[in-house]
Design an enzyme around this catalytic site. Sequence first.
Site, PDB file in Angstrom:
ATOM      1  N   GLY A 292      39.310  43.885  36.184  1.00  0.00           N
ATOM      2  CA  GLY A 292      38.915  42.778  35.317  1.00  0.00           C
ATOM      3  C   GLY A 292      37.423  42.744  35.085  1.00  0.00           C
ATOM      4  N   ASN A 293      36.947  41.649  34.509  1.00  0.00           N
ATOM      5  CA  ASN A 293      35.513  41.502  34.257  1.00  0.00           C
ATOM      6  C   ASN A 293      35.104  40.048  34.464  1.00  0.00           C
ATOM      7  OD1 ASN A 293      35.584  40.019  31.565  1.00  0.00           O
ATOM      8  ND2 ASN A 293      36.878  41.795  31.132  1.00  0.00           N
ATOM      9  N   ARG A 294      33.841  39.768  34.331  1.00  0.00           N
ATOM     10  CA  ARG A 294      33.280  38.462  34.714  1.00  0.00           C
ATOM     11  C   ARG A 294      33.256  37.434  33.583  1.00  0.00           C
ATOM     12  NH1 ARG A 294      30.943  39.156  39.631  1.00  0.00           N
ATOM     13  NH2 ARG A 294      30.243  41.266  40.166  1.00  0.00           N
TER      14      ARG A 294
END
Length: 224
Positions: A29-31
């Site tokens: 995933g990412n932030r």
Amino acid sequence: PRPQDLAGRHVVISAGGTREPLDPVRYLGNRSSGRQGYALARTARDRGARVTVVAANVSLDDPAGVDVVEVETTDQLRTAVRAAARTADVVVMAAAVADFRPVAAAGHKVKKRSDGVVDPILLEANPDILAELTAERLRPGQVIVGFAAETGDEHTTVLEYGRAKARRKGADLLAVNAVGHGLAFGTTDNAVTILDRHGDVLGAAVGSKDEVADALWDEVCRLG
Ligand code: C5P
């Protein structure tokens, strides 16, 4: 009070960040928090638009008076955005879309091996939803907006990377922001440079994510 310059228009906004499952409990995933996408949704609603948000893993309260479609993976986001885009006058791809996904997600939780060896994770590229949308124009005359989160390096600035991306992606507008070192992702403020499809600078916006959103809608309305 905001101008009602988006009245009668259907606006579709992707928000948040996609997750690609590795196994039933893990993901890549990412932030991205979804704050910029939700600010775009609220401000478009307040300027009179009918708004659909495709929300990838956003843990913010849904904005009132906005249709929210929840998704997890890039594939789900793609299907939902494309369905909504058929009736959209404006599509804004504010979501951070995973560029890669595991070739196969394990059906069971991947176990630690007693010999300490870790199997590599094989990745494949995801489709570029923004590039597809600009190539196909699912609705004639539709305005398509992208975001580019860039980090600069000693050879190339954030803006130079953004200009190259604007030419490559074919979006009518590209909002370029510097990320990393506490900038943009997960924060309440943002700073963007708005480029046209040729990579030329139309303007810049610094401030709250609502202020950045309003600056972007101003440019969308200027396009017609
Ligand atoms: O190439 P990059 O990921 O930096 O491009 C960012 C823009 O492209 C964002 O608007 C993002 O929503 C969109 N994008 C996409 N599909 C991908 C990757 C990015 O639509 N697979």
